[in-house]
Design an enzyme around this catalytic site. Sequence first.
Site, short mmCIF file in Angstrom:
data_model
loop_
_atom_site.label_atom_id
_atom_site.label_comp_id
_atom_site.label_asym_id
_atom_site.label_seq_id
_atom_site.Cartn_x
_atom_site.Cartn_y
_atom_site.Cartn_z
N GLU A 194 50.77 52.24 39.40
CA GLU A 194 49.70 53.14 39.81
C GLU A 194 49.98 54.43 39.05
O GLU A 194 51.03 55.04 39.22
CB GLU A 194 49.77 53.30 41.33
CG GLU A 194 48.54 53.95 41.92
CD GLU A 194 48.82 55.38 42.27
OE1 GLU A 194 48.62 56.23 41.36
OE2 GLU A 194 49.23 55.64 43.40
N CYS A 197 48.00 61.53 43.76
CA CYS A 197 47.29 60.65 42.81
C CYS A 197 45.79 60.79 43.00
O CYS A 197 45.02 60.54 42.09
CB CYS A 197 47.62 59.19 43.07
SG CYS A 197 49.33 58.87 43.46
#
Lengths: 496, 496
Positions: B239, B279
Amino acid sequence: MTDPRSIIAGTESDRPDVVAATTAATEAFAAYRATGPEERAAFLEAVAAEIEADGEAIIEAAVAESHLPLARITGELGRTTGQLRLFAGVVRRGDHLGVRLDPALPDRTPLPRPDLRQRQIPLGPVAVFGASNFPLAFSTAGGDTASALAAGCPVVVKGHPAHPRAGHLVATAVSRAVARAGLPAGTFSFLLGPGFELGQELVADPRIKAVGFTGSRGGGLALVAAAAARPEPIPVYAEMSSINPVVVLPGALESSPDSVAALATAYVGSLTLGAGQFCTNPGLLFLPTGAAGDAFLAAAGEAVAAATGATMLTSGIAEAYRSGTAAIDGAAGVRVVARGDAGGDDAPAPQLVEATSLDGPVGEEVFGAAGVVVRYDDLAGLLPRLEQLEGQLTATVHATDTDADAARALLAVLELKVGRILFNGWPTGVEVGHAMVHGGPFPSTSDSRTTSVGSLAIERFQRPVAYQDVPDGVLPDAVRDANPWGLRRRIDGELE
Amino acid sequence: MTDPRSIIAGTESDRPDVVAATTAATEAFAAYRATGPEERAAFLEAVAAEIEADGEAIIEAAVAESHLPLARITGELGRTTGQLRLFAGVVRRGDHLGVRLDPALPDRTPLPRPDLRQRQIPLGPVAVFGASNFPLAFSTAGGDTASALAAGCPVVVKGHPAHPRAGHLVATAVSRAVARAGLPAGTFSFLLGPGFELGQELVADPRIKAVGFTGSRGGGLALVAAAAARPEPIPVYAEMSSINPVVVLPGALESSPDSVAALATAYVGSLTLGAGQFCTNPGLLFLPTGAAGDAFLAAAGEAVAAATGATMLTSGIAEAYRSGTAAIDGAAGVRVVARGDAGGDDAPAPQLVEATSLDGPVGEEVFGAAGVVVRYDDLAGLLPRLEQLEGQLTATVHATDTDADAARALLAVLELKVGRILFNGWPTGVEVGHAMVHGGPFPSTSDSRTTSVGSLAIERFQRPVAYQDVPDGVLPDAVRDANPWGLRRRIDGELE
């Protein structure tokens, strides 16, 4: 360059054809992925019907081009249309959409929980590379195409140069179904070219979002490398090489000599079926030492000696078989047990060897009817050999009740090596259904997490998307409150 | 080298530690994957309990090392243990085993159908790379570890050097749970080292079968390359980076001036939360031209100007933020709307800019509280800009009923770009549940087909195996006729 609205290459495609096909596929994607379950399922059924409508011509072309028998190709046409209808059923059921709802909890403390909904969406245009050895069921409208279309992905096929006419006929039938369904022509395209470059260009094209491939390890790895080198890497589902180990446990040889001979004959039947040109061909067999094993080997040798080679798919494949078997024959510790007769220039002789080690060429796949037998003394000697094998599509165990403990120990080892474990049968013959796995750890495939045969194959071409607090009027039908498609949903983790 | 039976590195690990940990994990795999649902679920719950038992010390260490506030870290501990318990529930339910049965049809013509059963099995030892920005929930016993353990995979964690003490404390707690459960010590190992090489060695180790990673694009891509270069390539779930576009539709600005200001303040709240170190930080916002948009931008500028930077996770991250924002400020067509105050050496000022183009540095993620606003005239001008974006974790739409048509058009475009679409909220705050997707197209992740948060994450560490005509006494419990685990099974394609 062919007509960019159909891209059914009758002759060789070139780079502009690739761009035209992938552009058309991209343009078709929005309309095609918007089709509901009934519409998409009906389209898949129409593809099957159009293929059947041209069945005679398709079968004639495939037999002529592949040298495979009429009965086999006729069966393969049925498998191809059956597969399309299987996916129509999957699409109608809709479980592949994987709908999950976690309803809002506005009163939760310290923070309220939002409304979350998840579904699977199609990845986008998919490139499919037809296989040489299944000119219908693993080719133009084969399992990769059927599962990608079922997922909602437009498909660009690179037809296999070993059966251009059959490929073209099937592609024409698919395109008729596209037109009949009122879908954009770019929903399906067919390119044809003999070379390595056309495929590389197709995989490198930024509009392609996933790849399905069945073929050699070299071919598959080249596509994997091309896909990984893109600015946006994409998944490649390459089904490559496998030698499909068979383990004969002692109990399976305890019956009458006739039964042992029958087992050996059945093994050779699987080994030589279709000139041995199956991904699941049983290339390696582990046999107990001792008299019963000797009898099995002698009977298998007799059956191979009595066999005649069938014409292989292409001269190149026949030549690769001859050089592959020559390398095995020349390896240390190899004894040729039996060799059949050649059936012609491109119909090399089946052969069976006994080997003391799997090092070097003996452990590599030779595509065709080439069997290797390795003897073992006991389970303690066998298990480490199995643990050293590369990943495989299948493993087969022949056993009786007296072998149950050994069978359980084998299963625990084989599970980590293969995609399918079968007992008291032969790996050739891959059932198309819901529970099939035609896949396995690298290098049998490039992605062990899936299968290229059976209904689970649809999941290769999807990814999940979550919708958080999206108003019902804006949500896609699959995740709306009213559940207009009647889907089975997972609510707070529990299936309805 | 540390004790190979525990491999909890208190200081820096070296290459022998990697080999010891992966060897221990491989040895533990057989016993660990054989655990039944209840035993494995109880183990996951024991991990949660052991972490809670040391909660005070873990929280103290994580706050000191991360500079994140006590309340945030306390919440993160709860998220970590809640996540482990969520997966315990998933394991008990057993749906992730994906059992499919196609019963034998011995009378089928022309060929009988064999008995076929399918289940998912764990891939093997998994390497997990902890994230800097979630020292608990995305780190040592975070989502990757929890989902890999739930799947039946032993885990080797490479702890993040930004929080070595918190990592070590959590690892010690996990190891106590391993011992309490009577599992082999190699079920979980923890390595620690600052450098690039330790991680590369771990991913290259042939005993590792999958990788979970949360971090930078550069770090993730290096692991993807290392995994692809192995003799046996393995999946990497990295990720990586995302700028999480927010689209404000005109209707959302039609309310009172106070509401518009409140919306702008909420945006800046999400932008500056946790020093912007998420994120899912909303780095890019599309705003209508015109007076209402001007008012929103002015209010957002005021909120940014009033904000003070918080100390970032590491000096390196603060430095990267300063150089990243400097590159944006110097780009063509960029106007600085507002800049807050620095809060110290490693607490750089939040900032907001307006940009006319997303070319160059403006379109790249700057990890931290750096916002870019792009104005648009109408939907026709907006959609092509969205289509040009790289893959993202999230996209956010602010809209009211009057925007419904535009919202539907947006959704169809955003679906192909992101893993999660949210309306009238902010992307920071990732709910852990069954319907969450924390993932998205490349380069937001290396594999869009999955999620790193929520129960679907377990599927990353599994692959299917089929059993054909395997005697019931040899079959694994999950697929036996008697269904001793009470699993929900798919029979002939239909869920029980």
